[in-house]
Design an enzyme around this catalytic site. Structure first.
Site, PDB file in Angstrom:
ATOM      1  N   ASN A 168      37.577  34.144  71.120  1.00  0.00           N
ATOM      2  CA  ASN A 168      37.408  33.847  72.540  1.00  0.00           C
ATOM      3  C   ASN A 168      38.668  33.130  73.016  1.00  0.00           C
ATOM      4  O   ASN A 168      38.867  31.941  72.718  1.00  0.00           O
ATOM      5  CB  ASN A 168      36.152  32.977  72.728  1.00  0.00           C
TER       6      ASN A 168
ATOM      7  N   ALA B 220      39.896  32.115  75.955  1.00  0.00           N
ATOM      8  CA  ALA B 220      39.785  30.966  76.861  1.00  0.00           C
ATOM      9  C   ALA B 220      39.259  29.742  76.134  1.00  0.00           C
ATOM     10  O   ALA B 220      39.733  28.614  76.358  1.00  0.00           O
ATOM     11  CB  ALA B 220      38.884  31.313  78.033  1.00  0.00           C
TER      12      ALA B 220
ATOM     13  N   CYS C  13      28.131  36.504  81.724  1.00  0.00           N
ATOM     14  CA  CYS C  13      27.724  35.798  80.505  1.00  0.00           C
ATOM     15  C   CYS C  13      26.545  34.879  80.760  1.00  0.00           C
ATOM     16  O   CYS C  13      25.751  34.606  79.857  1.00  0.00           O
ATOM     17  CB  CYS C  13      28.881  34.965  79.955  1.00  0.00           C
TER      18      CYS C  13
ATOM     19  N   ARG D 118      31.751  41.243  66.200  1.00  0.00           N
ATOM     20  CA  ARG D 118      30.534  40.443  66.078  1.00  0.00           C
ATOM     21  C   ARG D 118      29.246  41.263  66.041  1.00  0.00           C
ATOM     22  O   ARG D 118      28.264  40.835  65.452  1.00  0.00           O
ATOM     23  CB  ARG D 118      30.456  39.443  67.234  1.00  0.00           C
TER      24      ARG D 118
ATOM     25  N   ASP E  44      30.829  43.081  77.129  1.00  0.00           N
ATOM     26  CA  ASP E  44      30.758  42.759  78.555  1.00  0.00           C
ATOM     27  C   ASP E  44      32.027  42.104  79.094  1.00  0.00           C
ATOM     28  O   ASP E  44      32.101  41.788  80.281  1.00  0.00           O
ATOM     29  CB  ASP E  44      29.514  41.929  78.884  1.00  0.00           C
TER      30      ASP E  44
ATOM     31  N   HIS F 121      33.034  40.381  73.183  1.00  0.00           N
ATOM     32  CA  HIS F 121      31.822  41.124  73.503  1.00  0.00           C
ATOM     33  C   HIS F 121      32.189  42.282  74.418  1.00  0.00           C
ATOM     34  O   HIS F 121      33.170  42.218  75.170  1.00  0.00           O
ATOM     35  CB  HIS F 121      30.791  40.240  74.220  1.00  0.00           C
TER      36      HIS F 121
ATOM     37  N   SER G  37      34.810  29.064  69.214  1.00  0.00           N
ATOM     38  CA  SER G  37      34.517  30.496  69.185  1.00  0.00           C
ATOM     39  C   SER G  37      35.753  31.322  68.852  1.00  0.00           C
ATOM     40  O   SER G  37      36.567  31.629  69.723  1.00  0.00           O
ATOM     41  CB  SER G  37      33.940  30.922  70.537  1.00  0.00           C
TER      42      SER G  37
ATOM     43  N   ASN H 215      23.715  36.497  75.809  1.00  0.00           N
ATOM     44  CA  ASN H 215      23.596  36.564  74.352  1.00  0.00           C
ATOM     45  C   ASN H 215      22.219  36.155  73.853  1.00  0.00           C
ATOM     46  O   ASN H 215      22.003  36.058  72.647  1.00  0.00           O
ATOM     47  CB  ASN H 215      24.634  35.657  73.685  1.00  0.00           C
TER      48      ASN H 215
ATOM     49  N   ALA I  92      35.213  22.442  72.872  1.00  0.00           N
ATOM     50  CA  ALA I  92      35.496  22.172  71.459  1.00  0.00           C
ATOM     51  C   ALA I  92      36.237  23.320  70.784  1.00  0.00           C
ATOM     52  O   ALA I  92      36.655  23.194  69.639  1.00  0.00           O
ATOM     53  CB  ALA I  92      34.199  21.878  70.706  1.00  0.00           C
ATOM     54  N   GLY I  93      36.396  24.460  71.464  1.00  0.00           N
ATOM     55  CA  GLY I  93      37.144  25.577  70.896  1.00  0.00           C
ATOM     56  C   GLY I  93      36.504  26.149  69.652  1.00  0.00           C
ATOM     57  O   GLY I  93      37.190  26.438  68.666  1.00  0.00           O
TER      58      GLY I  93
ATOM     59  N   GLU J 292      24.423  40.173  68.880  1.00  0.00           N
ATOM     60  CA  GLU J 292      24.875  39.279  69.941  1.00  0.00           C
ATOM     61  C   GLU J 292      24.146  39.506  71.266  1.00  0.00           C
ATOM     62  O   GLU J 292      24.565  39.015  72.311  1.00  0.00           O
ATOM     63  CB  GLU J 292      26.379  39.465  70.142  1.00  0.00           C
TER      64      GLU J 292
END
Length: 434
Positions: free
Chosen positions: A25, A27, A365, A207, A245, A243, A22, A110, A19-20, A174
């Site tokens: 982000n 990707a 993740c 974040r 990571d 993030h 984020s 998270n 759904a996009g 987060e």
């Protein structure tokens, strides 16, 4: 049994979709609206768990959360039966409903921040549930995350589970995705590193708030002399490293980081070397792996793990990395160079988590790391610990009940809502959590 690290993976839920949602982000945004494959995604995640189990590394699992998230829709004024609430929300505000349908709790890095016994003032393992206040769809996760963590780690002689921080984005937290622990060994006192962002007016927001990290450190009773607060590079954030990571990972005495991971790397490295003599810092030069390649392949979102000593040089480590790393010539050339060099990272274990990767989540993740001694390990609720038999049962549930594909328009289909609810019920029954 000495202190071990357990990876608690989130089982990818039956509502896994693109759904996009984020912001920041890359990707997630690039694949918005594409067709997802929830069944394949969950089986990929389970295969990753099995790969670590086969290495002799303890593995845990957390169930997907209830979606669609009807309580939040009711709180926003939709009423009637659950199906009526979902239908009304989809008709009135599809963007809201997509947030309520997200499977993002699968990324358990998270879920919480974890400090093991050797680091805490009271000698217990402390877990603070992340509030994930910066993103609407993720902010829904904390109550159920807290429920599962309190059940899995219920023995208060060994564990202390803290609720999510209050005050929303002002204390945006987060979880472990912005936290690293370095120590001579998992069971030794360590240095805990909290990485935060500073908003500088860029297109992508930071974040993790420093004040949130400071609050978690206080709640966990950490020694200020062995606790570092480090600013993430704004260049990394604006490149899509939402993030820490995504650009850095640590394990025992090794830090593996991109050259542009931190705002003031010199001060950080000096402080780390003072707090932990013998630390090994492996910095990847930007002229060998640029930020764009690092973020596209999630090289640093690999799981950096300690390998069992049988048949290996003591202290050997491996990077459990997505296959996107091998498919990128520049990144793979660097990996080959890394493995040939004199450092503790001896192996690269390449896995397929492409469905998660397309939503912006790599191997790291998908897991929450918990270091536990023998007594604490024995106190963990066994329903959340994976063995061969449970792994096989979970695979069968996924194969029978998870949707094969979800399109953007499917999200508004009442038949799908019924299907994913039934799938989750079947899973919870199999795990004896229903």
């Amino acid at each position: 049994m000495t202190t071990v690290e357990i990876n608690f993976d989130g089982l990818i839920g039956p509502t896994h979709n693109y759904a996009g949602l984020s912001l920041g982000n890359v990707a997630s945004a690039a694949n918005a609206g594409e067709v997802s494959a929830p069944r394949q995604a969950a089986l990929q995640g389970l295969a990753k768990m099995k790969r670590l189990m086969d290495l002799g590394i303890p593995q845990g699992v957390l169930p997907p959360q209830e979606r669609p998230h009807v309580p939040v829709l009711r709180a926003l004024g939709f009423d009637g039966s659950d199906s009526a609430v979902c239908a009304a929300a989809w008709a009135a505000d599809p963007a809201l409903f997509r947030n309520a349908f997200a499977a993002s709790a699968m990324w358990t890095a998270n879920a919480a921040t974890v400090s093991p016994k050797p680091d805490t003032a009271d000698g217990r393992i402390h877990l603070t549930v992340a509030n994930l206040a910066s993103m609407a769809h993720r902010s829904l996760e904390a109550p159920e995350t807290e429920q599962w963590l309190r059940l899995a780690f219920s023995d208060e002689a060994h564990f202390c589970v803290h609720p999510p921080l209050r005050f929303g984005v002002h204390f945006g937290d987060e979880g472990a995705a912005n936290h690293m622990r370095l120590a001579p060994a998992h069971g030794a006192p360590g240095v805990e590193v909290f990485v935060y962002g500073e908003d500088r007016g860029g297109r992508f927001p930071a974040r993790q708030r420093r004040r949130a990290s400071e609050a978690v450190a206080r709640l966990h009773g950490l020694d200020p002399k062995r606790t570092l607060f480090v600013a993430q590079s704004d260049a990394a954030i604006q490149a899509g490293a939402f993030h820490n990571d995504v650009v850095a990972v640590a394990n025992e005495h090794v830090l593996f980081a991109h050259e542009h991971a931190f705002e003031d790397k010199g001060a950080f490295y000096a402080a780390l070397e003072e707090a932990l003599p013998g630390v090994v810092i492996i910095e990847v030069p930007a002229n060998e792996v640029g930020l764009e390649d690092a973020i596209r392949t999630y090289l640093f979102n690999s799981q950096l793990i300690s390998l069992p000593p049988e048949g290996r040089e003591p202290g050997s480590m491996a990077l459990v990395m997505p296959q996107e790393c091998r498919e990128n010539q520049r990144v793979w050339s660097y990996v080959e160079k890394l493995l040939a060099a004199d450092n503790p990272i001896r192996e690269a274990i390449v896995i397929d988590v492409r469905e998660s990767m397309r939503n912006g989540g790599g191997p790291a993740c998908l897991r929450l790391r918990v270091q536990a001694d023998a007594a604490a390990f024995a106190a963990i609720d066994r329903r959340f610990l994976l063995d061969e038999a449970l792994w096989e049962r979970l695979c069968r549930v996924v194969e029978r009940h998870w949707p094969e594909r979800i399109t953007a328009s499917d999200i508004g289909n009442p038949a799908l809502w019924d299907e994913v609810r039934a799938a989750r019920r079947a899973l919870l029954t199999e795990m004896r959590l229903a």
